[in-house]
Design a protein around this motif. Structure first.
Motif, PDB file in Angstrom:
ATOM      1  N   LEU A 109      41.356  44.502  43.727  1.00 27.93           N
ATOM      2  CA  LEU A 109      41.311  44.593  45.210  1.00 27.93           C
ATOM      3  C   LEU A 109      41.229  45.960  45.645  1.00 27.93           C
ATOM      4  O   LEU A 109      41.800  47.050  45.035  1.00 27.93           O
ATOM      5  CB  LEU A 109      42.530  44.133  45.862  1.00 27.93           C
ATOM      6  CG  LEU A 109      42.689  43.536  47.304  1.00 27.93           C
ATOM      7  CD1 LEU A 109      41.774  42.364  47.475  1.00 27.93           C
ATOM      8  CD2 LEU A 109      44.009  43.470  47.776  1.00 27.93           C
ATOM      9  N   GLY A 110      40.332  46.330  46.626  1.00 27.76           N
ATOM     10  CA  GLY A 110      39.928  47.913  46.958  1.00 27.76           C
ATOM     11  C   GLY A 110      39.109  48.560  46.225  1.00 27.76           C
ATOM     12  O   GLY A 110      38.642  49.631  46.501  1.00 27.76           O
ATOM     13  N   HIS A 111      38.331  47.896  45.263  1.00 30.44           N
ATOM     14  CA  HIS A 111      37.268  48.374  44.216  1.00 30.44           C
ATOM     15  C   HIS A 111      35.989  47.850  44.256  1.00 30.44           C
ATOM     16  O   HIS A 111      36.153  46.242  44.247  1.00 30.44           O
ATOM     17  CB  HIS A 111      37.950  48.483  42.745  1.00 30.44           C
ATOM     18  CG  HIS A 111      39.120  49.482  42.884  1.00 30.44           C
ATOM     19  ND1 HIS A 111      40.552  49.093  43.338  1.00 30.44           N
ATOM     20  CD2 HIS A 111      39.380  50.828  42.266  1.00 30.44           C
ATOM     21  CE1 HIS A 111      41.185  50.317  43.117  1.00 30.44           C
ATOM     22  NE2 HIS A 111      40.624  51.160  42.576  1.00 30.44           N
ATOM     23  N   GLY A 112      35.257  48.562  43.784  1.00 30.39           N
ATOM     24  CA  GLY A 112      33.800  47.773  43.477  1.00 30.39           C
ATOM     25  C   GLY A 112      33.351  46.645  44.755  1.00 30.39           C
ATOM     26  O   GLY A 112      33.477  46.705  45.769  1.00 30.39           O
ATOM     27  N   ARG A 113      33.088  45.399  44.278  1.00 35.87           N
ATOM     28  CA  ARG A 113      32.347  44.384  45.125  1.00 35.87           C
ATOM     29  C   ARG A 113      33.678  43.560  45.658  1.00 35.87           C
ATOM     30  O   ARG A 113      33.337  42.374  46.115  1.00 35.87           O
ATOM     31  CB  ARG A 113      31.379  43.615  44.583  1.00 35.87           C
ATOM     32  CG  ARG A 113      30.288  44.630  44.260  1.00 35.87           C
ATOM     33  CD  ARG A 113      29.152  43.890  43.319  1.00 35.87           C
ATOM     34  NE  ARG A 113      28.517  42.627  44.046  1.00 35.87           N
ATOM     35  CZ  ARG A 113      27.494  42.818  44.940  1.00 35.87           C
ATOM     36  NH1 ARG A 113      26.956  43.966  45.303  1.00 35.87           N
ATOM     37  NH2 ARG A 113      27.267  41.650  45.557  1.00 35.87           N
ATOM     38  N   SER A 114      34.744  43.803  45.371  1.00 34.83           N
ATOM     39  CA  SER A 114      35.833  43.028  45.863  1.00 34.83           C
ATOM     40  C   SER A 114      36.348  43.276  47.404  1.00 34.83           C
ATOM     41  O   SER A 114      35.828  44.444  47.598  1.00 34.83           O
ATOM     42  CB  SER A 114      37.049  42.896  44.883  1.00 34.83           C
ATOM     43  OG  SER A 114      37.128  42.578  43.568  1.00 34.83           O
ATOM     44  N   ASP A 115      37.060  42.468  47.908  1.00 33.02           N
ATOM     45  CA  ASP A 115      37.389  42.926  49.107  1.00 33.02           C
ATOM     46  C   ASP A 115      38.476  44.269  49.170  1.00 33.02           C
ATOM     47  O   ASP A 115      39.048  44.650  48.455  1.00 33.02           O
ATOM     48  CB  ASP A 115      38.334  41.840  49.741  1.00 33.02           C
ATOM     49  CG  ASP A 115      37.426  40.708  50.242  1.00 33.02           C
ATOM     50  OD1 ASP A 115      36.060  40.773  50.477  1.00 33.02           O
ATOM     51  OD2 ASP A 115      38.046  39.893  50.867  1.00 33.02           O
ATOM     52  N   ARG A 116      38.229  44.980  50.324  1.00 34.09           N
ATOM     53  CA  ARG A 116      38.860  46.271  50.551  1.00 34.09           C
ATOM     54  C   ARG A 116      39.711  46.401  51.790  1.00 34.09           C
ATOM     55  O   ARG A 116      39.359  46.945  52.751  1.00 34.09           O
ATOM     56  CB  ARG A 116      37.739  47.368  50.412  1.00 34.09           C
ATOM     57  CG  ARG A 116      37.047  47.287  49.282  1.00 34.09           C
ATOM     58  CD  ARG A 116      36.120  48.671  49.274  1.00 34.09           C
ATOM     59  NE  ARG A 116      35.126  48.740  48.160  1.00 34.09           N
ATOM     60  CZ  ARG A 116      34.674  49.704  47.661  1.00 34.09           C
ATOM     61  NH1 ARG A 116      34.747  51.010  48.245  1.00 34.09           N
ATOM     62  NH2 ARG A 116      33.731  49.710  46.599  1.00 34.09           N
ATOM     63  N   PRO A 117      40.905  45.665  51.713  1.00 36.24           N
ATOM     64  CA  PRO A 117      41.845  45.639  52.949  1.00 36.24           C
ATOM     65  C   PRO A 117      42.390  47.296  53.261  1.00 36.24           C
ATOM     66  O   PRO A 117      42.260  47.936  52.166  1.00 36.24           O
ATOM     67  CB  PRO A 117      42.971  44.906  52.652  1.00 36.24           C
ATOM     68  CG  PRO A 117      42.713  44.712  51.247  1.00 36.24           C
ATOM     69  CD  PRO A 117      41.350  44.802  50.526  1.00 36.24           C
ATOM     70  N   GLU A 118      42.606  47.536  54.238  1.00 36.94           N
ATOM     71  CA  GLU A 118      43.143  48.823  54.882  1.00 36.94           C
ATOM     72  C   GLU A 118      44.589  48.875  54.766  1.00 36.94           C
ATOM     73  O   GLU A 118      45.253  49.993  55.579  1.00 36.94           O
ATOM     74  CB  GLU A 118      42.498  49.187  55.855  1.00 36.94           C
ATOM     75  CG  GLU A 118      41.021  49.471  55.801  1.00 36.94           C
ATOM     76  CD  GLU A 118      40.216  49.831  56.980  1.00 36.94           C
ATOM     77  OE1 GLU A 118      40.949  50.358  58.073  1.00 36.94           O
ATOM     78  OE2 GLU A 118      39.054  50.076  56.966  1.00 36.94           O
ATOM     79  N   ASP A 119      45.334  47.941  54.217  1.00 41.57           N
ATOM     80  CA  ASP A 119      46.821  47.995  54.513  1.00 41.57           C
ATOM     81  C   ASP A 119      47.460  48.392  53.205  1.00 41.57           C
ATOM     82  O   ASP A 119      47.354  47.818  51.873  1.00 41.57           O
ATOM     83  CB  ASP A 119      47.253  46.545  54.715  1.00 41.57           C
ATOM     84  CG  ASP A 119      48.879  46.559  54.547  1.00 41.57           C
ATOM     85  OD1 ASP A 119      49.771  47.533  54.824  1.00 41.57           O
ATOM     86  OD2 ASP A 119      49.378  45.326  54.815  1.00 41.57           O
ATOM     87  N   PRO A 120      48.122  49.680  53.039  1.00 38.17           N
ATOM     88  CA  PRO A 120      48.533  50.288  51.730  1.00 38.17           C
ATOM     89  C   PRO A 120      49.734  49.385  51.041  1.00 38.17           C
ATOM     90  O   PRO A 120      49.724  49.200  49.586  1.00 38.17           O
ATOM     91  CB  PRO A 120      49.269  51.483  52.254  1.00 38.17           C
ATOM     92  CG  PRO A 120      48.877  51.767  53.373  1.00 38.17           C
ATOM     93  CD  PRO A 120      48.259  50.728  54.005  1.00 38.17           C
ATOM     94  N   LEU A 121      50.225  48.482  51.723  1.00 39.15           N
ATOM     95  CA  LEU A 121      51.011  47.508  51.123  1.00 39.15           C
ATOM     96  C   LEU A 121      50.683  46.308  50.365  1.00 39.15           C
ATOM     97  O   LEU A 121      51.277  45.927  49.478  1.00 39.15           O
ATOM     98  CB  LEU A 121      51.821  46.687  52.432  1.00 39.15           C
ATOM     99  CG  LEU A 121      52.755  47.653  53.292  1.00 39.15           C
ATOM    100  CD1 LEU A 121      53.349  46.645  54.454  1.00 39.15           C
ATOM    101  CD2 LEU A 121      53.890  48.403  52.522  1.00 39.15           C
TER     102      LEU A 121
END
Length: 285
Positions: free
Chosen positions: A66-78
């Motif tokens: 998560l947060g990398h490459g072609r996976s989703d990238r939510p903006e919640d640090p938690l």
């Protein structure tokens, strides 16, 4: 030897919603190997190794966390932590129907592999760990990634500008590792800041006590003259793990520019994990 390659995806349900993760499979069979990328890098960085291992008859999967490459990238640090990344690897195994796998990775991926062994030891057939980030790397890691966090939070235009400048470059026209560097520059400020924040304000790796309790066989690769991934951390990890062997690369470039020796070490180790395990520790210079 040509091997089959297939792109897949699965979904994680969390408190913040549903997140999509993407992966690539190489080869087939029940001798599973999962490879995890470095921080902010795409899963494609492990394509050469995945192809080499699949050519030996292993079933290899590379995952974009998560947060990398072609996976989703939510903006919640938690949603970002080493434990969460480890749980994503376990969820991948569940999705694939794989009871066990040799789990490995580079840098961030090395630490995630250790996390998987700590939270789900029954799923880990072996560990293939390159450049773990442990006690000796804390200061250098902060110096390397704190500016990225600052830029993403307070100067997002710099992250956007780098993305806009690098995205149009055709990856097929540049050397492979230059293409990986270009892919790594394809960041979104909010997600990038959340990822770095989540990792560095949580635990970076399982504790020394937890590491010493990991019984899966391990191959630990370290290289000199790399302050962010000091060879001392790799050697320390190899000493901590009850069934580990340590391989010293000539430099951080060996597995990128001249991969034959380390590819062979990795393939022999993974095949050994799925065949006859050797408990004897050995050191390769």
């Amino acid at each position: 030897m040509l091997v089959s390659e297939r792109i897949g995806q699965f979904f994680l349900e969390g408190e913040a919603g549903r997140d999509r993760l993407e992966y690539t499979e190489y080869g087939a069979g029940d001798a599973w190997v999962v490879l995890v990328h470095g921080q902010l890098m795409p899963r494609r960085m492990h394509q050469p190794l995945a192809r080499a291992l699949a050519a030996e008859g292993l079933h290899v999967v590379t995952l974009d966390l998560l947060g990398h490459g072609r996976s989703d990238r939510p903006e919640d640090p938690l949603v970002y932590s080493m434990t969460a990344f480890g749980e994503q690897v376990v969820a991948l195994l569940d999705h694939l129907g794989a009871d066990q796998a040799v789990v490995g990775g580079t840098s961030l991926g090395a630490n995630v592999s250790l996390e998987v062994a700590a939270i789900a030891p029954e799923r880990v057939r072996g560990l293939l760990v390159e450049m773990p980030v442990l006690d000796n790397a804390v200061e250098a890691g902060i110096l390397a990634f704190a500016p990225l966090l600052f830029a993403a939070r307070f100067l997002p235009v710099t992250v956007h500008a780098l993305r806009w400048a690098t995205r149009p470059v055709p990856r097929g026209l540049v050397p492979f590792w230059a293409g990986i560097a270009l892919d790594t520059c394809d960041q979104r400020p909010g997600a990038m800041a959340a990822t770095v924040h989540g990792i560095f304000f949580g635990r970076v790796a399982p504790s020394a006590r937890q590491r010493r309790a990991i019984t899966a066989p391990a191959l630990v690769v370290g290289h000199p003259a790399d302050p962010i991934h000091p060879a001392a951390d790799a050697a320390m990890l190899a000493d901590e793990l009850p069934d580990a062997r340590f391989v010293q690369a000539t430099s951080i470039l060996e597995w990128r520019a001249r991969p034959e020796r380390l590819d062979r070490e990795a393939a022999d180790f993974a095949l050994e994990c799925w065949g006859t395990r050797a408990g004897q520790r050995r050191t390769v210079g």
